[in-house]
Design a protein around this motif. Structure first.
Motif, short mmCIF file in Angstrom:
data_model
loop_
_atom_site.label_atom_id
_atom_site.label_comp_id
_atom_site.label_asym_id
_atom_site.label_seq_id
_atom_site.Cartn_x
_atom_site.Cartn_y
_atom_site.Cartn_z
N LEU A 144 44.96 88.30 -46.96
CA LEU A 144 45.57 87.21 -47.72
C LEU A 144 46.79 87.66 -48.52
O LEU A 144 47.67 86.86 -48.82
N MET A 145 46.85 88.96 -48.87
CA MET A 145 48.00 89.47 -49.62
C MET A 145 49.30 89.19 -48.88
O MET A 145 50.34 88.90 -49.48
N ASN A 182 42.56 78.21 -53.27
CA ASN A 182 43.55 77.12 -53.21
C ASN A 182 43.02 75.87 -53.90
O ASN A 182 43.75 75.18 -54.63
N HIS A 183 41.73 75.58 -53.69
CA HIS A 183 41.13 74.37 -54.28
C HIS A 183 41.00 74.50 -55.80
O HIS A 183 41.38 73.59 -56.55
N LEU A 184 40.48 75.64 -56.25
CA LEU A 184 40.25 75.83 -57.69
C LEU A 184 41.55 75.83 -58.48
O LEU A 184 41.61 75.28 -59.58
N TYR A 185 42.58 76.44 -57.90
CA TYR A 185 43.85 76.59 -58.64
C TYR A 185 44.93 75.62 -58.16
O TYR A 185 46.10 75.78 -58.50
N LYS A 186 44.47 74.63 -57.37
CA LYS A 186 45.31 73.46 -57.03
C LYS A 186 46.69 73.85 -56.48
O LYS A 186 47.72 73.48 -57.03
N GLY A 187 46.68 74.61 -55.41
CA GLY A 187 47.94 74.96 -54.76
C GLY A 187 47.68 75.60 -53.41
O GLY A 187 46.57 76.04 -53.12
N GLN A 188 48.71 75.64 -52.57
CA GLN A 188 48.59 76.29 -51.26
C GLN A 188 49.08 77.74 -51.38
O GLN A 188 50.15 78.10 -50.90
N TYR A 189 48.27 78.55 -52.05
CA TYR A 189 48.65 79.95 -52.27
C TYR A 189 48.45 80.77 -51.00
O TYR A 189 49.25 81.66 -50.70
N PHE A 190 47.38 80.48 -50.29
CA PHE A 190 47.01 81.30 -49.14
C PHE A 190 47.00 80.49 -47.85
O PHE A 190 46.50 79.36 -47.81
N THR A 191 47.49 81.12 -46.79
CA THR A 191 47.34 80.60 -45.43
C THR A 191 45.94 80.96 -44.96
O THR A 191 45.45 82.06 -45.26
N LEU A 192 45.29 80.06 -44.23
CA LEU A 192 43.97 80.37 -43.69
C LEU A 192 44.15 81.15 -42.39
O LEU A 192 44.71 80.64 -41.43
N PRO A 193 43.69 82.42 -42.37
CA PRO A 193 43.92 83.27 -41.18
C PRO A 193 43.03 82.88 -40.00
O PRO A 193 41.98 82.28 -40.18
N ALA A 204 37.22 85.38 -45.17
CA ALA A 204 38.54 85.36 -45.79
C ALA A 204 39.06 83.93 -45.88
O ALA A 204 39.65 83.53 -46.90
N ARG A 205 38.82 83.14 -44.85
CA ARG A 205 39.22 81.71 -44.87
C ARG A 205 38.49 80.97 -45.99
O ARG A 205 39.07 80.16 -46.70
N ASP A 206 37.22 81.28 -46.13
CA ASP A 206 36.41 80.63 -47.17
C ASP A 206 36.96 80.95 -48.56
O ASP A 206 37.14 80.05 -49.40
#
Length: 341
Positions: free
Chosen positions: A151-152, A179-190, A171-173
């Protein structure tokens, strides 16, 4: 930070606890090298030396393995101009992200990890009263560190063996929960990428080629040693002239992992025609030796010049941290750990 360029992001790592063998090459290194030479792919390759500490407390072995694995990738043609090649331990943002992900990862998810469950099952079979005897937090939390690796750099595709798919799902989980908790699309789901043509390479005894089974064929052993090891590959008692089944034969599997589709088809026909085991082993040795001769020479030259390997890895770490450091600033801000001004 989701992937913004047109390039597909692919990430691969190898744990630095042993000498690279044919199974490592087929399962991880070969597809990685090909991707590193593809201009449409942004590749990340790393020596998973923090992971090594989970399994190995022998500093000399870890150190030697890091050197051997780096030399292996470079000898086989890793394009370090197009790809980012680094040591995991050179990127301090990775353990920091591991902690952030640990704080959103459900313990129940880790309870279901294959490696942890296997260790607990071993304790139960041995009759230990404590099912967690000898199990470290490193082993238990290993999938979180692996998630941080992926995810880095927001890897979209992660080439893995079938036994590693669970880690990509974990890792997807973690990415989705963050992303849900911090309300943003920080990570791409691998996504896991499994090469269906070569699953898990068999070793000398027919079981999965693995250091733990002591049944491996190291990639860059001498010509003499390679011949000796190929001759040790387990076969059955069928005589020359009797048809043989290539689909249940480790020897054929190893050959076809390196050969072209046409060469594998020709060898399949030889099996049906009753090729003798001695002849088959000689053919496999000659084929492997021809393919490995030049990289073996480059590998030996690299081992004799560790300063060059160090310079390549430091350059890779600079490229990796140019991405990781600003991304970590953004993540710190997201969780409330940003600077005041």
């Amino acid at each position: 930070m989701t992937a913004t360029s047109d390039k597909t992001r692919v990430l691969t790592g190898i744990t630095t606890t042993g000498t690279p063998h044919l199974g490592n090459y087929v399962g991880a290194i070969k597809p990685a090298i090909a991707a590193s030479q593809d201009p449409s792919v942004q590749s990340y390759y790393f020596l998973a030396d923090l992971h090594a500490l989970i399994k190995c407390q022998d500093p000399k072995r870890v150190e030697q393995s890091r050197l051997e694995i780096a030399a292996t990738w470079l000898a086989l043609g890793l394009d370090t101009d197009n790809a980012v090649f680094y040591r995991q331990s050179d990127i301090p943002e990775i353990p920091e992200l591991t902690w952030m992900l640990s704080c959103v990862c459900a313990k129940g998810l880790m309870n279901r990890a294959h490696a942890y469950k296997a260790a607990v099952a071993e304790n139960e079979e041995a009759g230990n009263q404590d099912p967690d005897k000898g199990i470290t937090m490193g082993l238990f939390g290993y999938p979180v560190l692996m998630a941080a690796d992926i995810l880095m750099f927001n890897a979209q595709r992660v080439p893995v063996g079938r036994d590693q798919i669970q880690h990509i799902e974990m890792a997807r989980d973690m990415a989705g929960r963050f992303n849900h908790l911090y309300k943003g699309q920080y990570f791409t789901l691998p996504e896991a990428v499994v090469d269906e043509r070569v699953e898990v390479l068999g070793g000398l005894d027919g079981r999965k080629m693995s250091k733990s089974y002591n049944n491996t064929i190291p990639l860059f052993v001498s010509e003499k040693k390679l011949l000796k090891l190929v001759r040790k590959i387990k076969t059955n008692s069928l005589e020359p002239g009797e048809p043989k089944d290539p689909d249940t034969c480790t020897l054929f599997q190893i050959y076809s992992a390196f050969a072209t589709a046409e060469e594998a088809a020709a060898m399949r026909a030889e099996y049906e025609g009753g090729i003798g085991w001695g002849e088959a082993k000689n053919r496999v040795f000659e084929y492997l030796n021809a393919h490995l001769r030049e990289p073996r020479e480059r590998y030996q030259a690299l081992l004799e010049d560790p300063g060059h390997i160090e310079a390549v890895l430091r350059q890779g770490a600079e490229k990796a941290r140019a991405e990781a450091a600003p991304f970590m600033d953004r993540l710190r801000q997201a969780v409330g750990l940003g600077r005041f001004v």
